[in-house]
Design an enzyme around this catalytic site. Structure first.
Site, PDB file in Angstrom:
ATOM      1  N   ASN A  44       4.890   3.785  -9.432  1.00 39.63           N
ATOM      2  CA  ASN A  44       5.376   3.267  -8.155  1.00 39.63           C
ATOM      3  C   ASN A  44       4.442   3.742  -7.044  1.00 39.63           C
ATOM      4  OD1 ASN A  44       6.826   2.243  -6.038  1.00 39.63           O
ATOM      5  ND2 ASN A  44       8.498   3.731  -6.177  1.00 39.63           N
ATOM      6  N   SER A  45       3.496   2.896  -6.670  1.00 38.14           N
ATOM      7  CA  SER A  45       2.502   3.265  -5.664  1.00 38.14           C
ATOM      8  C   SER A  45       2.172   2.060  -4.800  1.00 38.14           C
ATOM      9  CB  SER A  45       1.228   3.780  -6.344  1.00 38.14           C
ATOM     10  OG  SER A  45       0.201   3.972  -5.391  1.00 38.14           O
ATOM     11  N   ASN A  55      -0.807  -0.323  -5.595  1.00 34.55           N
ATOM     12  CA  ASN A  55      -0.706  -1.452  -6.528  1.00 34.55           C
ATOM     13  C   ASN A  55      -0.841  -2.803  -5.829  1.00 34.55           C
ATOM     14  OD1 ASN A  55      -0.283   0.279  -8.711  1.00 34.55           O
ATOM     15  ND2 ASN A  55       1.941   0.298  -8.413  1.00 34.55           N
ATOM     16  N   ARG A  56      -0.560  -2.830  -4.538  1.00 37.67           N
ATOM     17  CA  ARG A  56      -0.659  -4.084  -3.786  1.00 37.67           C
ATOM     18  C   ARG A  56      -2.046  -4.703  -3.911  1.00 37.67           C
ATOM     19  NH1 ARG A  56       1.692  -6.229   0.917  1.00 37.67           N
ATOM     20  NH2 ARG A  56       2.953  -4.365   1.278  1.00 37.67           N
ATOM     21  N   ASP A 114       4.599  -9.279   2.718  1.00 41.56           N
ATOM     22  CA  ASP A 114       5.794  -8.504   2.395  1.00 41.56           C
ATOM     23  C   ASP A 114       6.970  -9.437   2.153  1.00 41.56           C
ATOM     24  OD1 ASP A 114       4.360  -6.205   2.692  1.00 41.56           O
ATOM     25  OD2 ASP A 114       5.113  -5.732   4.703  1.00 41.56           O
ATOM     26  N   PHE A 164       3.041   7.603   0.526  1.00 41.69           N
ATOM     27  CA  PHE A 164       3.735   6.328   0.328  1.00 41.69           C
ATOM     28  C   PHE A 164       3.734   5.507   1.619  1.00 41.69           C
ATOM     29  CE2 PHE A 164       6.998   3.398  -1.238  1.00 41.69           C
ATOM     30  CZ  PHE A 164       6.580   3.261  -2.548  1.00 41.69           C
ATOM     31  N   CYS A 168       0.568   3.512   4.606  1.00 40.85           N
ATOM     32  CA  CYS A 168      -0.770   3.357   5.187  1.00 40.85           C
ATOM     33  C   CYS A 168      -1.787   2.623   4.320  1.00 40.85           C
ATOM     34  CB  CYS A 168      -1.349   4.715   5.580  1.00 40.85           C
ATOM     35  SG  CYS A 168      -0.308   5.665   6.692  1.00 40.85           S
ATOM     36  N   GLU A 169      -1.369   1.939   3.248  1.00 39.66           N
ATOM     37  CA  GLU A 169      -2.354   1.206   2.455  1.00 39.66           C
ATOM     38  C   GLU A 169      -3.019   0.105   3.275  1.00 39.66           C
ATOM     39  OE1 GLU A 169       1.065  -1.541   2.266  1.00 39.66           O
ATOM     40  OE2 GLU A 169       0.796   0.619   2.436  1.00 39.66           O
ATOM     41  N   ASP A 170      -2.283  -0.472   4.231  1.00 45.56           N
ATOM     42  CA  ASP A 170      -2.859  -1.519   5.073  1.00 45.56           C
ATOM     43  C   ASP A 170      -3.892  -0.954   6.043  1.00 45.56           C
ATOM     44  OD1 ASP A 170      -0.882  -0.101   6.347  1.00 45.56           O
ATOM     45  OD2 ASP A 170      -0.021  -1.826   7.391  1.00 45.56           O
TER      46      ASP A 170
END
Length: 744
Positions: free
Chosen positions: A558-559, A562-563, A579, A665, A667-669
């Site tokens: 669950n990360s 993965n997006r 989203d 979990f 700030c990937e964007d």
């Protein structure tokens, strides 16, 4: 004194001014103004929420105008067999010059001849002529200046991926369509439909493909959609003649035969083969073809609307005396997106031919609206408007705001005594009308008295009237201002393409995901929806109401990283990361896709941010609006090049950033924006303003952004971390820089 008297207004003019002021303050005027304001408010809200998402006609356009015959376009199909054809977008044919990865249908639209200098409202009835590796496409184009069909021609040097419009091949004083092109004894002929001339004409190419001369008149009858085929030692002519006595239009088929396509022609013994039932496919729907020794005929099912779909028939017996055909599967999957698909409402013509390689290529036309749609929409719109006006007038009468008084003298004609005998019958008729009107007036007065009482039933009655009025205002706005009611895809350099939608979700958000898939799968350019399943028991693909394939990609960890995980099963370069708690119109999604195709090296999205300050601080869109610009796009709703973005995100240089994202979990964007900025010295982000967007994350108990301040604090720390690793973000880009205004 005389001068002062001249300046003083007369009594009659003063009375006129007073009358106008009184009228302006009258209950009737006030009521009508209030009703008009209310209707304008309702119509404006409905236009903003619904109609603004439709692709509306451009008032400055010289072609592609609303047309009662439809908005036909042409698509390409390929296959190993004419009975197993697939659209071009499933064949992986691309064109980097137009950022079409892949090229998608339709490949020819009304814009093709329009941009070539021949304004057109639609293109239809396509026929191929194969000359080595070059494909020539002849088609009907409805010319705007004459509002009749001419024969256009286009050329493709890459098996149909791109087309060059060459010009008008044939233009007569009457309507032309169905340009059946064939070769016979080293000459190229065209047999177009021109039934207004009441004869079937044959033309020969003098300078292929643009110059033709009349060879001869084949048959002195107004034949419709005539097709030739050479079979079993004879030439056969299939056509329809709607002037034949006792037949139903679009339900007649007849056959003729000859030793030569130049004639003379003899009629089949069983003519007419069909004479009734438009659903049987009697009217031809393209070129007959031979496959594995069997002869096939495409026909039009015209039930419900003209050209509803193509039916394919296998001809089991064809002689001078007998004819028998049976229906078989066409082998082409029907569109499921309704008006949002270029052929979602009807497709009525196909031409399949075998290439030298052994494969098959076909062209087929399609339309997103039924026949007569623009006329029907205008009729419904004006009916809604008139009903709304009638309801307003009715309420005004009942409430006493509007009154109508007819003096008794109106019914009594003033005459001289000498004219009395001639006027008496008219006078008696007027007296009858007066008695009826008096009776109606009493009934209206009684009704007004009953409805003026303050009772629950009267309140409910007026609420129902108001609701009906609101519905009719919305109907009027929808049909008069809503174009054809479709959320159409946009072209870039004359070509369509497709993208893959990727969303990341969890078990707790399944209800939201189902709404998400049902809505976005109807968008025209969506090829596939990939659901990145991060946690919990995953559903199966058939759990969703979708018009496109839905693929569940189950992740082991669950990360949020993965997006952006690379996915070799994605068949498009363009990916829309979205989203599952964001809802916007398909039209806005299509706008974003067009902008991305213009600049595929950028991230194009719908949520801008302005990141500045020392130290850097994360703020909302309102701050960016105050600064009149942005330098970051949230990837919760953004287009990107999957090949570049995913490989960049999972590169070695991004490892430290990925670890930080996984730990927090969040700030990937932001990390993706820093990676884009670090990879280029040119602009890397672009904003598209949606008409409206609904973000349901605040309503969800599992959304990471539900606690706004805590969410912003974490992201501010992310900015400091990423800036120390990858350097600064780019300069500010101003809102409103695009000529089309999509970024305001």
């Amino acid at each position: 004194m005389a001068g002062r008297r001249a300046m003083r207004p007369s009594g009659s003019s003063m009375r006129g001014v007073v009358a106008r002021l009184a009228a302006a303050r009258s209950p009737a005027v006030s009521f009508l103004v209030a009703a008009a304001a209310g209707a304008a408010l309702v119509g404006g809200v409905y236009f903003w929420l619904v109609v603004s998402s439709f692709r509306l006609p451009d008032s400055r356009a010289v072609g592609c105008l609303p047309d009662g015959e439809g908005s036909w376009a042409i698509g390409m199909y390929y296959g190993k067999s004419p009975l197993e054809l697939r659209p071009i977008e499933l064949e992986g044919r691309s064109n980097g010059n137009s950022s079409a990865w892949p090229v998608a249908n339709p490949v020819l639209t009304c814009a093709t001849p329009t941009e070539g200098g021949y304004p057109s409202n639609f293109v239809a009835d396509p026929f191929l002529y194969v000359q080595g590796d070059t494909l020539f496409l002849f088609f009907e184009t409805k010319t705007v200046s004459t509002m009749q069909g001419d024969i256009g021609v286009a050329r493709s040097l890459d098996q149909g991926a791109t087309w060059e419009f060459l010009g008008i091949a044939l233009d007569e004083a009457w309507h032309l369509s169905y340009p059946f092109v064939f070769k016979y004894e080293n000459e190229i002929y065209m047999m177009p439909e021109g039934n207004k001339k009441k004869e079937l004409r044959l033309y020969r190419a003098t300078k292929f493909p643009l110059e033709w001369t009349l060879e001869k008149v084949l048959i002195d009858k107004p034949l419709i959609d005539s097709s030739l085929v050479q079979y079993d030692g004879l030439w056969w002519l299939f056509a329809s003649d709607f002037t034949r006595h006792g037949i139903e239009k679009n339900a007649e088929l007849e056959i003729r035969y000859s030793n030569s396509p130049l004639g003379p022609w003899s009629e089949h013994k069983q003519n007419p083969i069909y004479r009734s039932d438009k659903s049987l496919g009697a009217r031809n729907g393209g070129r007959l073809f031979i496959f594995e020794g069997s002869l096939y005929r495409p026909g039009q099912d015209c039930s419900g609307t003209y050209g509803r779909k193509v039916k394919l028939y296998k001809i089991e017996k064809l002689t001078k005396e007998e004819y028998k055909e049976v229906p078989v599967n066409l082998g082409i999957e029907e569109a499921k997106k309704g008006r949002n698909a270029w052929n979602g409402m009807r497709y009525h013509h196909i031409d399949a031919q075998q290439l030298a390689s052994g494969g098959w290529v076909a062209v087929m036309d399609g339309d997103r609206v039924p026949s007569g749609d623009s006329t029907r929409r205008s009729l419904f719109g004006y009916m809604g408007f008139l009903v709304a006006v009638a309801l307003v007038t009715f309420v005004g009468f009942v409430k006493g705001a509007i009154s109508c008084y007819i003096p008794p003298s109106f019914w009594v004609p003033l005459t001289r005594r000498s004219e009395l005998s001639r006027i008496l019958p008219v006078h008696r008729f007027n007296l009858k009308i007066r008695r009826y009107s008096t009776s109606i007036g009493r009934n209206i007065s009684a009704t007004k008295a009953r409805l003026s009482e303050k009772t629950w039933s009267n309140t409910l009655f007026f609420c129902v009237i108001a609701l009906i009025g609101i519905v009719n205002v919305c109907i009027a706005v929808h049909f008069l201002l809503g174009g054809n009611g479709a959320e159409e895809a946009y072209t870039h350099q004359g070509q369509h393409s497709q993208f893959t939608m990727v969303t990341m979700t969890y078990e707790a958000r399944l209800w939201n995901l189902k709404l998400f898939v049902e809505h976005y799968s109807r968008c025209e350019s969506v090829r596939e929806i990939v659901v990145v399943w991060n946690k919990g028991n995953h559903p199966t693909s058939d759990a969703f109401d979708s018009t496109v394939p839905v693929r569940i990609r189950v992740e082991e960890i669950n990360s949020l990283n993965n997006r952006f995980r690379g996915d070799p099963l994605i068949k498009t370069r363009a990916v829309l990361e979205l989203d599952d708690d964001i809802m916007m119109t398909c039209s806005d999604v299509e706008k974003g896709f067009k902008v991305w195709r213009e600049h595929p090296e950028r991230m194009v999205g719908f949520y801008p941010r302005m990141i500045d300050g020392d130290p850097l601080q994360y703020r909302n869109e309102r701050y960016a609006r105050g600064k009149k610009g942005y330098n970051l796009i949230l990837t919760g709703a953004a287009f990107m090049d999957s090949e570049f973005a995913f490989s960049k995100y999972w590169s070695q240089e991004a490892k430290e950033g990925r670890d930080y994202v996984h730990k927090n979990f969040n700030c990937e964007d932001l990390l993706m924006n820093f990676l884009y900025a670090n990879a280029s010295s040119s602009r890397t982000v672009e904003y598209v303003h949606p008409a409206w967007a609904i973000d349901t994350s605040k309503l969800s108990s599992v959304a990471i952004s539900r606690d706004t301040q805590k969410h912003y604090d974490i992201r501010t720390k992310c900015l400091a971390k990423f800036a120390s690793i990858y350097g600064p973000l780019p300069q500010k880009w101003l809102f409103g820089m695009r000529e089309d205004g999509w970024d305001k």
